[in-house]
Every structure is written in C-alpha cells, then in structure tokens.
Design a protein around this motif. Structure first.
Motif, mmCIF file in Angstrom:
data_model
loop_
_atom_site.group_PDB
_atom_site.id
_atom_site.type_symbol
_atom_site.label_atom_id
_atom_site.label_comp_id
_atom_site.label_asym_id
_atom_site.label_seq_id
_atom_site.Cartn_x
_atom_site.Cartn_y
_atom_site.Cartn_z
ATOM 1 N N VAL A 458 0.832 -1.198 0.000
ATOM 2 C CA VAL A 458 0.000 0.000 0.000
ATOM 3 C C VAL A 458 0.870 1.253 0.000
ATOM 4 O O VAL A 458 0.529 2.257 -0.629
ATOM 5 C CB VAL A 458 -0.946 -0.013 1.214
ATOM 6 C CG1 VAL A 458 -1.853 1.211 1.211
ATOM 7 C CG2 VAL A 458 -1.777 -1.286 1.215
ATOM 8 N N VAL A 469 -8.068 6.673 -3.595
ATOM 9 C CA VAL A 469 -8.514 5.706 -2.584
ATOM 10 C C VAL A 469 -8.892 6.413 -1.292
ATOM 11 O O VAL A 469 -9.937 6.115 -0.670
ATOM 12 C CB VAL A 469 -7.409 4.656 -2.344
ATOM 13 C CG1 VAL A 469 -7.758 3.769 -1.152
ATOM 14 C CG2 VAL A 469 -7.209 3.797 -3.585
ATOM 15 N N VAL A 493 -7.817 -2.878 2.963
ATOM 16 C CA VAL A 493 -7.242 -2.598 1.649
ATOM 17 C C VAL A 493 -6.401 -3.791 1.236
ATOM 18 O O VAL A 493 -5.510 -4.230 1.976
ATOM 19 C CB VAL A 493 -6.376 -1.321 1.658
ATOM 20 C CG1 VAL A 493 -5.766 -1.081 0.273
ATOM 21 C CG2 VAL A 493 -7.210 -0.117 2.087
ATOM 22 N N CYS A 495 -4.128 -5.094 -2.137
ATOM 23 C CA CYS A 495 -3.559 -4.533 -3.363
ATOM 24 C C CYS A 495 -2.440 -5.425 -3.876
ATOM 25 O O CYS A 495 -1.974 -6.349 -3.195
ATOM 26 C CB CYS A 495 -3.025 -3.119 -3.126
ATOM 27 S SG CYS A 495 -1.722 -3.040 -1.884
ATOM 28 N N ALA A 503 -6.052 -2.310 -6.606
ATOM 29 C CA ALA A 503 -6.424 -2.206 -5.197
ATOM 30 C C ALA A 503 -7.908 -2.488 -5.046
ATOM 31 O O ALA A 503 -8.707 -2.138 -5.917
ATOM 32 C CB ALA A 503 -6.085 -0.820 -4.648
ATOM 33 N N VAL A 505 -10.759 -1.935 -1.969
ATOM 34 C CA VAL A 505 -11.039 -1.327 -0.676
ATOM 35 C C VAL A 505 -12.383 -1.850 -0.179
ATOM 36 O O VAL A 505 -13.390 -1.755 -0.884
ATOM 37 C CB VAL A 505 -11.066 0.211 -0.782
ATOM 38 C CG1 VAL A 505 -11.377 0.830 0.562
ATOM 39 C CG2 VAL A 505 -9.740 0.726 -1.314
#
Length: 574
Positions: A458, A469, A493, A495, A503, A505
């Motif tokens: 991240v 994001v 999250v 990714c 990604a 979320v």
C-alpha cells in the motif's frame, strides 16, 4: 509559344537562348544576367531530362524482365500475366506508364515476330498492340473515380474485386478477338463458349494470384513509410508472416505432397486448397486471404496432371470463388477490427483526458489549500494580537470563551484544508493517511471505533491512486454517517502490483444502537460534511469508474460492506 509535349515531358522547352560575352581569343568572359540564368536553367533541364530518361529505362527494363518471366510460366487457364498487368497499373505512378507501355509493346512485338508465320498478318498486328492499352483506362477510372485507394496504404476491396473481374473479361475479349483474326490450321474448330469460360476463369485466377499479394506487400511497405530498413524488420517480426510461414505454407505443401503421391485423391486435394484461404482470412483479414490464395492457386497448378484438366478447372473455380469471397469478408472484418481498435483507443484517450482533468483539479485544490493554510496562520496571528490588546485594556476579562471559539474555527479551517490537500497523505502515504489522518481523528473523537487492515504494497501506491482511494474512503464513511449511525468502521485494503497496480477497498460498517447513543453525531456530521462532496454513492461510482473499477455493496446481519476496486491508469502512447 506552343510547346512540344515530348520535350515538356522531359523538362525541355523551345526558345532557349543563351547570350555570352567572348574574349578576343574566343574564350567566354561572362554573360548577361538573363543569359546566366538561362545557362543554369539549361543545365538543370539537361540533368532532369537525363534523370527522367534513366528512370523510364529502369522501369521499362524491370517490367520487361518480370513480363518475360511471367510469359514463360503462364498457361491457358492460369494467366498470371493479367495479374501482373493489373498490379503494375494499380501501383506504378502515372509518370512511369509510358515505360510500361514501351516494355509491353516490345514483348508483344517479339512474340508477334516469332509467331508471324503461324498465325498470319492480322493476328500479328493485333497482338503487337499492348494489353495495357485496353486495361489502362479501366484501371485509371477505378483509381481516380471509384477511389480504389481511399487513402495511403488502404485498399477498397469491393472495388478491387470488381476491377479484377473487369480486367479478366477485357483480357478474355482481347484474346478471343485475336483468335478470330488468326490463321488457324484447316479443320481446326474453336468452341468459343467453352473457350471463353475457361479463359475468363484463367484470367480471373491469374489476377487473384498476383494482384492481391502485391497489394499486401505494397500496404506493408507503405506502413513503413517506404523505407527498407523499417520494412524488413517489421515484416520479419510480424505475426502475420509467422503464421503464414508456419500455418498456411506447411498445410498447402502437405496437400501438394498428398495429392502428388495419391493420384486417386488428387481432385479432392485440389478442392481442399480453399481451406487455408478461409483460415488465413479469419485470422488476418483480406491480407491473409490474399497470401493464402496465392499459395493455394500455386498448389492447384502444381497438382495439375494435364492442360484443360476438368478436375483442375473445378478446383480453380472453387478456389477463385473462395479467394474473392474471403477478400470481401476479410476486408469487412479488417474494417470492423480497426473500428473496434479505434473505439478502444478513443476510450483510453477519453480516460486519459479524465485523469488529466482530475490531476488538474487536484492541483487547483492543492493551491487553494496552501492559500487557506496561509490565511489560517494570518488569522491566528491576528487573533493573538487582538487578545493581547484586549488583555491590556481589560485585565479582568475572561478570554477562555474567545479562545474556544477561535480553536473551533481553526479546527474547521484545518479540516477544510486537509480535505482539499491531505497533508498526512503527502508526508506518510496512504497507510499514514488512513490510520492517522483527519478522518481517523474525527471518528475517534466522536466515539466511533475505527481501525484499518492494510495488506500488500500500500505504501508504494502512486500518489494519484493513493489520493483517489483516500477520497473514496472519506466519501463512503461520510455518506454512511450522514444517513445511518454506524458504531464500528473497518477499512480493509488489498492490493498488488502484478502488471498494473490494483487495489480493492472494503469498508465494513456495523450498527450498534447501544454505543451509537454515546456518539456526538451533530458535531461529527458537521465535520464530515467538510471532508466529502455530499454526492455519496454517485461520487464513489464515478471515481471508481475513472480508474477502471466498480462499486459493490454487500448486506451483513449487523451492517453492510462497501467494496470498491481500482486499477492504475494505462494511458496510450501518443
């Protein structure tokens, strides 16, 4: 003054006068200004005249050599000379057509000379007239009036097929007329109906054998801006050449071998030659049909046991129909493919424009945030100065209320500045913004349980994607707090960076009526209105779609989960 067209063609004009001044011994000591200009013009005209003659001779020599070769291999029902004529007239510039006419006339004159005793004077005269004399007007009409080449490197395939058929008919009529005036042996009967059908088929097959593959080469050469150094590497690396060399060519070679070693199935093998044409057409459009058609026609002729073989004629008919049909179908497929690619490119360009506009908007917000920050510092300094003066004038005044009001205004100004340009995100990246940013602080101060679960790289997100994001998380939480009363908020999250950064979320919102009673919803909602756009779900969907993602919501027994996916932009290179 009237101009001689021949002299004008090579760059010369009548009336060229040069005036010089001479010394006593006869040497040139100078010339007048006009005379010197004429002298230089004469030199340039002589150079252009010699260059034009050399180019015409070179074109005529090359065409004559190719014409002699095609004469040697042409047969009665596979007249590739017609294909050579059409290819030359289509692709050779008009200024070199005299060279083509001269070479064709020389070749026909030689054939007429050696066959004069056999076919007579009338046939000799008619045969000496070059075939290009009948075909050139038709090709010119198709090039200029019917847009055979709509643009550089493109071919109008339906017009080409029609032009090929007309050229085949013209070549057939020319031959039939020559036969009518030829001196034939006594008792020799010509069945014109059968001969005409075979000759139309042979000329059309010859055109389809030579002209389409010539157009393929020309189109690829035009795509390389007519530069050999760019054309050869691009050709050797193209998937079209690889699949043709490893797919169509081995298959046709196998069919030729099979038909040659098994005479009883030779006719069936000749009929099967149309299969590679269809395969290559569906793989590479009309270019594939052109290359495979040339190979298929060569394979049929190689398997031909004798001239006028009925099975070969039937196979040629089938393959000619397959080639012409696949040229049309392949051209349509190519056009549709190009349209889809253009639409995909336009979509990517529109997305790139949206990203640039978003980046421009963020830059403007960043400038506004900096201005607000400076304004807040100025207001804070002015407030301290005013309180100091007030304390000096009224020492007993209680300034706690003033300070509390100033701190509240400063806090709102800080939230507004942070919503425009998150400072924690700039300094500590997305993990710091989610865990320690203004949103996390506001939720904790209000009494809502908030925590994050981040997995993957991240911290290595591009700033553009990190900012999107973070704004989506703020928007989703603000929308939930303004419409519902969640007590627990969990931001997860996930990714990765395989190929392009992606990604996902997931925001878990859980309701707890007992703990929701202890949350200061009025203050919390006032602060969250500053951090969000107020558009809620629509804003989240638009931001996700701009970055190749989408929004989904999942219902849970004690709340809901908002799932938003993102993908790093992949802008086209222009």
């Amino acid at each position: 003054m009237a101009h001689n067209p021949v002299l004008c063609f090579f760059g010369l004009r009548r009336g060229t006068v040069v005036r010089h001044k001479y010394r006593d011994d006869g040497g040139v000591i100078g010339s007048s200004g006009q005379g010197s200009r004429i002298e230089r013009g004469d030199a340039m005209r002589v150079g252009s005249w010699s260059g034009a003659v050399l180019r015409q001779a070179l074109v005529a020599g090359v065409y004559l050599a190719v014409l002699s070769l095609f004469h040697a291999v042409s047969i009665r029902h596979w007249v590739i000379l017609a294909g050579l004529h059409l290819a030359a007239l289509m692709l050779v510039p008009y200024r070199y057509w005299p060279a083509l006419f001269f070479a064709d006339t020389a070749c026909q004159a030689y054939v007429s000379y050696i066959c004069f005793d056999q076919f007579g004077l009338l046939w000799t005269v008619l045969n000496t007239i070059p075939s290009l004399a009948y075909e050139a007007p038709v090709v010119w009409w198709f090039r200029e009036r019917w847009r055979l080449f709509p643009s550089r490197g493109t071919v109008n395939m339906p017009i080409f097929v029609l032009c090929a058929l007309i050229i085949a008919i013209i070549a057939t009529v020319e031959t039939i007329v020559q036969v009518r005036f030829a001196t034939l042996p006594p008792g020799y009967v010509v069945h014109y109906s059968a001969v005409t059908a075979r000759m139309v088929l042979g000329n059309f097959m010859g055109v389809l054998t030579v002209a389409p593959i010539t157009l393929v080469v020309y189109q690829s050469f035009a795509a390389a801006d007519f530069q050999w150094r760019r054309w050869l590497p691009a050709l050797l690396e193209s998937r079209f050449l690889i699949e043709g060399a490893l797919g169509a060519l081995p298959l046709i070679a196998f069919l030729v071998w099979l038909g040659d070693h098994n005479p009883q199935i030779r006719a069936m093998v000749q009929m099967a030659m149309f299969l590679p044409v269809i395969f290559m057409a569906f793989r590479h459009g009309w270019q594939g049909a052109a290359v495979a058609g040339t190979l298929a026609s060569l394979g049929i002729v190689m398997l031909m046991p004798a001239t006028n073989d009925p099975a070969t004629l039937q196979a040629e008919t089938l393959v000619a129909l397959a080639i012409s049909t696949m040229l049309l179908v392949g051209a349509r497929m190519t056009a549709l493919t190009q349209r889809v690619e253009q639409e995909r490119f336009d979509s990517r360009m529109a997305m790139a424009l949206a990203h640039r506009n978003a980046a421009l908007g963020e830059a403007q917000l960043r400038v506004t945030a900096q201005a607000l920050d400076q304004l807040g510092q100025s207001i804070h300094g002015a407030f301290k100065l005013i309180l100091g003066r007030l304390r000096y004038l009224q020492p007993v005044t209680d300034d706690i209320g003033y300070r509390r009001h100033a701190e509240s205004a400063q806090e709102q100004l800080f939230l507004l500045t942070d919503s425009l340009n998150p400072g924690v995100l700039r300094e500590h990246g997305l993990p710091g913004a989610l865990n320690q940013g203004a949103l996390a602080r506001v939720l904790h101060e209000a009494g809502i349980r908030y925590w994050c679960d981040l997995r993957g790289p991240v911290g290595g997100f591009p700033r553009e994607l990190s900012l999107v994001v973070y704004r989506v998380v703020c928007e989703a939480i603000s929308e939930a707090c303004l419409t519902h009363e969640p007590a627990d908020v969990l931001v997860k999250v996930r990714c990765g960076t395989k190929g392009r950064t992606w990604a996902v979320v997931m925001i878990d919102l859980r309701w707890n009526p007992a703990r929701s009673l202890h949350v200061d919803w009025v203050t919390l909602r006032q602060r969250l209105r500053i951090s969000a756009t107020g558009l809620g779900r629509e804003a989240i969907m638009d931001r996700a779609a701009t970055y190749g993602g989408q929004l989904r919501e999942r219902a849970m027994p004690d709340g809901k989960q908002v799932v938003v996916s993102f993908l790093e932009p992949n802008h086209p290179r222009i």
